[in-house]
Design a protein around this motif. Structure first.
Motif, mmCIF file in Angstrom:
data_model
loop_
_atom_site.group_PDB
_atom_site.id
_atom_site.type_symbol
_atom_site.label_atom_id
_atom_site.label_comp_id
_atom_site.label_asym_id
_atom_site.label_seq_id
_atom_site.Cartn_x
_atom_site.Cartn_y
_atom_site.Cartn_z
ATOM 1 N N GLU A 1 9.547 32.017 6.194
ATOM 2 C CA GLU A 1 10.689 31.142 6.452
ATOM 3 C C GLU A 1 11.692 31.483 5.356
ATOM 4 O O GLU A 1 11.410 31.263 4.179
ATOM 5 N N ASN B 1 7.531 42.946 13.938
ATOM 6 C CA ASN B 1 7.156 41.542 14.145
ATOM 7 C C ASN B 1 8.356 40.596 14.054
ATOM 8 O O ASN B 1 8.219 39.452 13.686
ATOM 9 N N LEU C 1 9.680 37.075 13.048
ATOM 10 C CA LEU C 1 9.204 36.770 11.688
ATOM 11 C C LEU C 1 9.807 37.736 10.690
ATOM 12 O O LEU C 1 10.128 37.381 9.569
ATOM 13 N N PHE D 1 -10.892 41.104 6.561
ATOM 14 C CA PHE D 1 -10.724 40.387 7.829
ATOM 15 C C PHE D 1 -12.126 40.129 8.386
ATOM 16 O O PHE D 1 -12.711 40.977 9.051
ATOM 17 N N ASN E 1 -1.393 44.912 10.958
ATOM 18 C CA ASN E 1 -2.771 44.468 11.160
ATOM 19 C C ASN E 1 -3.704 45.526 11.749
ATOM 20 O O ASN E 1 -4.912 45.468 11.543
ATOM 21 N N ASP F 1 2.126 33.043 1.982
ATOM 22 C CA ASP F 1 2.692 34.040 2.898
ATOM 23 C C ASP F 1 4.015 33.465 3.395
ATOM 24 O O ASP F 1 4.035 32.480 4.132
ATOM 25 N N ASN G 1 -8.344 35.941 5.921
ATOM 26 C CA ASN G 1 -6.883 35.987 6.027
ATOM 27 C C ASN G 1 -6.357 34.715 6.688
ATOM 28 O O ASN G 1 -6.743 34.379 7.806
ATOM 29 N N GLU G 2 -5.490 34.035 5.978
ATOM 30 C CA GLU G 2 -4.859 32.805 6.485
ATOM 31 C C GLU G 2 -5.886 31.926 7.197
ATOM 32 O O GLU G 2 -5.835 31.755 8.423
ATOM 33 N N PHE H 1 5.552 42.252 4.325
ATOM 34 C CA PHE H 1 4.553 42.521 5.361
ATOM 35 C C PHE H 1 5.137 43.443 6.431
ATOM 36 O O PHE H 1 6.249 43.228 6.910
ATOM 37 N N ASN I 1 -4.991 33.874 0.940
ATOM 38 C CA ASN I 1 -3.573 33.728 1.301
ATOM 39 C C ASN I 1 -3.408 32.548 2.242
ATOM 40 O O ASN I 1 -4.355 32.082 2.859
ATOM 41 N N LYS J 1 -9.294 35.360 10.641
ATOM 42 C CA LYS J 1 -8.051 36.124 10.536
ATOM 43 C C LYS J 1 -6.980 35.294 11.232
ATOM 44 O O LYS J 1 -7.065 35.095 12.448
ATOM 45 N N ASN J 2 -6.012 34.795 10.469
ATOM 46 C CA ASN J 2 -5.049 33.823 11.015
ATOM 47 C C ASN J 2 -5.828 32.703 11.724
ATOM 48 O O ASN J 2 -5.467 32.293 12.820
ATOM 49 N N GLU K 1 2.291 38.151 1.036
ATOM 50 C CA GLU K 1 3.048 38.516 2.228
ATOM 51 C C GLU K 1 4.394 37.809 2.182
ATOM 52 O O GLU K 1 4.473 36.628 1.842
HETATM 53 C C1 N0T Z 1 0.706 36.687 8.960
HETATM 54 C C2 N0T Z 1 1.330 37.884 9.657
HETATM 55 C C3 N0T Z 1 0.149 38.746 10.061
HETATM 56 C C4 N0T Z 1 8.197 30.128 10.301
HETATM 57 C C5 N0T Z 1 2.250 37.653 10.827
HETATM 58 C C6 N0T Z 1 1.960 34.734 9.526
HETATM 59 C C7 N0T Z 1 -0.717 38.610 8.848
HETATM 60 C C8 N0T Z 1 -0.743 37.115 8.689
HETATM 61 N N1 N0T Z 1 0.753 35.468 9.657
HETATM 62 O O1 N0T Z 1 2.886 38.889 11.141
HETATM 63 O O2 N0T Z 1 -0.514 38.293 11.192
HETATM 64 O O3 N0T Z 1 -1.993 39.145 8.963
HETATM 65 O O4 N0T Z 1 -1.275 36.811 7.432
HETATM 66 C C9 N0T Z 1 1.952 33.404 10.223
HETATM 67 C C10 N0T Z 1 3.357 32.886 10.306
HETATM 68 C C11 N0T Z 1 3.442 31.561 10.985
HETATM 69 C C12 N0T Z 1 4.823 31.289 11.594
HETATM 70 C C13 N0T Z 1 5.820 30.733 10.633
HETATM 71 C C14 N0T Z 1 7.132 30.394 11.276
#
Ligand code: N0T
Length: 537
Positions: free
Chosen positions: A308, A366, A369, A105, A42, A305, A180-181, A357, A262, A109-110, A332
């Motif tokens: 899991e 990270n 994850l 972004f 990021n 993305d 983003n998300e 990612f 995404n 962002k998230n 991602e």
């Molecule tokens: C993603 C990435 C970055 C099972 C996390 C994931 C990226 C964003 N977020 O490294 O922040 O920019 O798009 C969220 C995952 C949620 C948790 C799932 C648990």
């Protein structure tokens, strides 16, 4: 001369997403393209951070880098734009023969406003945050903030204008991610007076048409009347998708690149139920792709993305995002060793792109994850797969567009899987030795090295009636007749190991026979390309 003009014309063609017979292709320089992608961390969107990104992208053999462009960095002072990072990024990508997907972004962002400029972040009267049921502001910026939309859109249009200027001929940048998300964690929607008023309005006709209610409600009317317990989530989704549409539409009006959103997923296996703080309300989750299609026609794709690794969940997610109106694109996926095998599933299913990612040697991991490692060992498992796909990427993309490709990733149960082909059937099994059938060697307890956790995968393209290109690792594949070949005995005519070059020419290194074919075709740790021809007798 004609040929030279032809290729110049092709090169000038804008990247775009095309759909035919429910299948999709990302056209780059006039032909289908698969993004063998990598996403940077990021905070790597600065010139000084790029060397550690490029080193990892090279080790990954990626043909496409996804990397952020932050609103805060291009417009730190309102109305004053700085594209020096973008210029360097595009220049360096060209030097490395890597294409770019830029991640905008902006407002979200998230779901949070972390990447908006300071002049936006702390001016809540001009750029309102959402409010809760008690009227208290929460963390997330409101999709009903008209000034926020105007300001974000203006910055994005400036970015697209600049890209057109520096890249309008070469198309190093092939796609844009808008925000983003998106969505909101912990709150179903905005409860501001503006939002309350909008919530009481009738559901727009386009949404009614493209988003059916999970539980039958009124055929038309307010969100509550039509969507019942899903109304708040769907309303918020519509608000965010409409906001994104305004930005994408304005950006494409100046420079018409394909665009996508995404999604931080909701669980694709558990039965659909109304939102209960278990995912970000308003994001392009699988259940509301119809709302995004209705409200944001300038967004080509909603992509999952994936963080899991459970194989049943990944398979369910891929199924749900792969639709006649939505290309499969995984922008991602985690970078730990559980994930590379899914490249075979995504590319085999005709996906337009796949990107782990955190392919970046920045001093950041990270985990949990993704991988704990931040060095080459984290990148290599993706690099070996991309290494075999990259030379034949254009052919693969074409075969995928023609519906010839299939793919499987080893399941957590390690069980065999079958692939239905035209007049053939393939069975893919895992943890087999290269010699012999497991049933005759029941006394052998040990398993091939490197198969302790699931990491096998196979992708197959049927390039003729009896001819296949097979790519795999840690797996065995066997073919048998089906359809018009059902019940017929068959044999290999040829099992050539080799490579396609970027002109589509096949170079054979050797022909597999004897022990190498007597017990199926066995892929070990090193991904291998086989060109297989079968015959019946
Ligand atoms: C993603 C990435 C970055 C099972 C996390 C994931 C990226 C964003 N977020 O490294 O922040 O920019 O798009 C969220 C995952 C949620 C948790 C799932 C648990």
């Amino acid at each position: 001369v004609a040929a030279a003009c032809g290729s110049a014309a092709l090169a000038a063609e804008l990247p775009r997403l095309v759909t035919k017979d429910g299948r999709h292709a990302l056209m780059v320089d006039g032909a289908p393209y698969v993004m063998l992608g990598a996403q940077a961390h990021n905070s790597s969107n600065y010139v000084a951070a790029l060397p550690k990104v490029w080193a990892a992208v090279a080790d990954a053999n990626a043909n496409t880098l996804e990397i952020p462009v932050a609103w805060e960095q291009i417009e730190p002072v309102e109305g004053r734009f700085d594209f020096s990072y973008v210029d360097t990024l595009v220049q360096q990508a060209r030097e490395r023969n890597v294409r770019l997907v830029l991640l905008w972004f902006g407002t979200w962002k998230n779901t949070g406003p972390s990447y908006v400029p300071e002049w936006v972040k702390f001016n809540n009267s001009r750029f309102p945050r959402m409010v809760d049921k008690d009227g208290k502001p929460i963390y997330c910026l409101s999709p009903h903030g008209t000034e926020t939309l105007k300001a974000d859109r203006k910055a994005f249009v400036e970015l697209m204008t600049h890209l057109k200027k520096i890249d309008g001929e070469q198309h190093t940048v092939i796609m844009m991610q808008v925000q983003n998300e998106v969505g909101t964690y912990g709150y179903a929607r905005d409860y501001s007076p503006t939002a309350q008023k909008a919530f009481a309005q009738a559901v727009p006709a386009a949404v009614l048409k493209q988003q059916k209610a999970p539980v039958k409600g009124a055929a038309s009317g307010t969100w509550q009347q039509v969507y019942g317990d899903y109304a708040e989530q769907y309303f918020h989704t519509y608000a965010i998708a409409s906001y994104i549409e305004e930005i994408a539409k304005a950006g494409r009006a100046v420079y018409d690149l394909p665009m996508f959103v995404n999604n931080a997923l909701r669980d694709a296996v558990e039965p659909l139920a109304p939102w209960k703080k278990n995912f970000a309300s308003g994001g392009p989750t699988y259940d509301v792709i119809g709302i995004y299609k209705a409200a944001a026609p300038h967004i080509d794709v909603a992509g999952p993305d994936i963080y899991e690794p459970a194989s049943n969940k990944v398979a369910a997610t891929l199924d749900k995002f792969h639709r006649p109106d939505n290309a499969l694109f995984v922008p991602e996926i985690g970078n730990s060793t559980a994930y590379p095998r899914y490249a075979f599933a995504v590319l085999g299913r005709g996906g337009i792109g796949f990107a782990p990612f955190g392919i970046d040697y920045a001093d950041y991991s990270n985990f949990p994850l993704g991988s704990k490692a931040t060095d080459r060992s984290m990148v290599a498992p993706f690099g070996t797969i991309y290494n075999v796909f990259r030379p034949m990427m254009r052919q693969w993309a074409q075969w995928a567009f023609e519906g010839r490709t299939h793919g499987v990733a080893e399941g957590d149960d390690r069980a065999p899987q079958t692939i239905a082909l035209r007049n053939w059937k393939a069975t893919v099994s895992f943890r087999e030795w290269q010699f012999g059938e497991a049933q005759y060697f029941k006394h052998i307890q040990d398993k091939p090295a490197g198969t302790e956790s699931p990491n096998g995968g196979v992708a197959v393209a049927q390039i003729g009636d009896n001819e296949f290109v097979v790519v795999g690792q840690h797996a065995r594949i066997k073919f048998e007749g089906a359809g018009s070949n059902a019940g017929k005995p068959s044999a290999y005519a040829r099992v050539e190991e080799g490579q396609f070059d970027d002109k589509g020419r096949w170079t054979m290194e050797r022909n597999w026979n004897g022990d190498q074919t007597d017990y199926g075709l066995n892929f070990m740790a090193r991904p291998t390309v086989l060109r297989v021809r079968l015959g019946t007798y």
